[in-house]
Design an enzyme around this catalytic site. Structure first.
Site, PDB file in Angstrom:
ATOM      1  N   ASN A  90      35.464  38.937  28.450  1.00  0.00           N
ATOM      2  CA  ASN A  90      36.854  39.345  28.257  1.00  0.00           C
ATOM      3  C   ASN A  90      37.744  38.224  28.782  1.00  0.00           C
ATOM      4  O   ASN A  90      37.539  37.741  29.909  1.00  0.00           O
ATOM      5  CB  ASN A  90      37.127  40.653  28.996  1.00  0.00           C
ATOM      6  CG  ASN A  90      36.360  41.822  28.400  1.00  0.00           C
ATOM      7  OD1 ASN A  90      36.109  41.854  27.203  1.00  0.00           O
ATOM      8  ND2 ASN A  90      35.969  42.772  29.233  1.00  0.00           N
TER       9      ASN A  90
ATOM     10  N   HIS B 288      34.470  29.025  41.330  1.00  0.00           N
ATOM     11  CA  HIS B 288      35.548  29.811  40.737  1.00  0.00           C
ATOM     12  C   HIS B 288      36.169  29.091  39.547  1.00  0.00           C
ATOM     13  O   HIS B 288      36.656  27.966  39.688  1.00  0.00           O
ATOM     14  CB  HIS B 288      36.642  30.100  41.781  1.00  0.00           C
ATOM     15  CG  HIS B 288      37.760  30.918  41.235  1.00  0.00           C
ATOM     16  ND1 HIS B 288      37.837  32.287  41.406  1.00  0.00           N
ATOM     17  CD2 HIS B 288      38.831  30.570  40.474  1.00  0.00           C
ATOM     18  CE1 HIS B 288      38.910  32.734  40.784  1.00  0.00           C
ATOM     19  NE2 HIS B 288      39.533  31.710  40.217  1.00  0.00           N
TER      20      HIS B 288
ATOM     21  N   HIS C 264      33.262  35.939  34.165  1.00  0.00           N
ATOM     22  CA  HIS C 264      32.019  36.706  34.262  1.00  0.00           C
ATOM     23  C   HIS C 264      31.562  37.082  32.866  1.00  0.00           C
ATOM     24  O   HIS C 264      32.360  37.508  32.030  1.00  0.00           O
ATOM     25  CB  HIS C 264      32.187  37.961  35.129  1.00  0.00           C
ATOM     26  CG  HIS C 264      33.400  38.779  34.786  1.00  0.00           C
ATOM     27  ND1 HIS C 264      34.671  38.416  35.181  1.00  0.00           N
ATOM     28  CD2 HIS C 264      33.543  39.916  34.070  1.00  0.00           C
ATOM     29  CE1 HIS C 264      35.540  39.296  34.725  1.00  0.00           C
ATOM     30  NE2 HIS C 264      34.879  40.220  34.035  1.00  0.00           N
TER      31      HIS C 264
ATOM     32  N   CYS D 156      34.373  35.737  43.992  1.00  0.00           N
ATOM     33  CA  CYS D 156      34.042  34.725  45.015  1.00  0.00           C
ATOM     34  C   CYS D 156      33.465  35.419  46.251  1.00  0.00           C
ATOM     35  O   CYS D 156      32.530  34.912  46.879  1.00  0.00           O
ATOM     36  CB  CYS D 156      35.278  33.921  45.404  1.00  0.00           C
ATOM     37  SG  CYS D 156      35.758  32.649  44.206  1.00  0.00           S
TER      38      CYS D 156
ATOM     39  N   CYS E  54      39.632  36.296  45.807  1.00  0.00           N
ATOM     40  CA  CYS E  54      38.949  36.605  44.545  1.00  0.00           C
ATOM     41  C   CYS E  54      37.736  37.495  44.807  1.00  0.00           C
ATOM     42  O   CYS E  54      36.849  37.145  45.592  1.00  0.00           O
ATOM     43  CB  CYS E  54      38.521  35.304  43.863  1.00  0.00           C
ATOM     44  SG  CYS E  54      37.437  35.589  42.455  1.00  0.00           S
TER      45      CYS E  54
END
Ligand code: 5GP
Ligand code: ZN
Length: 122
Positions: A95, A56, A108, A17, A14
């Site tokens: 989003n 995460h 995020h 991450c 990720c």
């Protein structure tokens, strides 16, 4: 999913991450114990910062369901960044899903501001 040396939930491949761990460099503008704010690499406004939880979670709906206090910490850090880097007024965008424009599946918040914003999401 595993636990990092700092004790955060992490996914090896990720991108965010890896920003949280410091493996991918970023311009960090503010942090809390459980969240990190860093400049977006492709800013869309004078203020364009991303705020991520260190743990995460794929998207904001999952974060809200699993750890609502952490979502509140993300929002609080977004407000702090807008107070420090702009005039305290900001748009917060999560989003959620590819059709909505999500390209990184580590939740995020886009903190956008520093100018008069228009409204044309589609
Ligand atoms: P999304 O499309 O998932 O809502 O937002 C992803 C955001 O991450 C985009 O605004 C994009 O510019 C930003 N981004 C992608 N890769 C990187 C990176 O490596 N570093 C930083 N700082 N931002 C990135
Ligand atoms: Zn992640």
């Amino acid at each position: 999913m595993s636990t990092s040396s700092e004790g955060h939930l992490t996914v090896p491949d990720c991108l965010f991450c890896r920003v949280v761990s410091g493996e991918v460099p970023a311009t960090v503008v503010a942090t809390t114990e459980r969240a990190v704010a860093f400049a977006d690499i492709n800013p869309q406004a004078p203020l364009h910062v991303l705020v991520v939880p260190r743990d995460h979670h794929a998207d904001v709906a999952q974060l809200a369901a699993v750890d609502p206090a952490l979502l509140a910490e993300v929002v609080g850090l977004a407000d702090e960044v807008a107070q420090t880097e702009a005039n305290g007024q900001f748009r917060l965008v999560f989003n959620t899903g590819a059709e909505a424009g999500q390209s990184v599946f580590h939740v995020h918040a886009h903190v956008i501001g520093g100018t008069q914003l228009g409204w044309s999401p589609a």
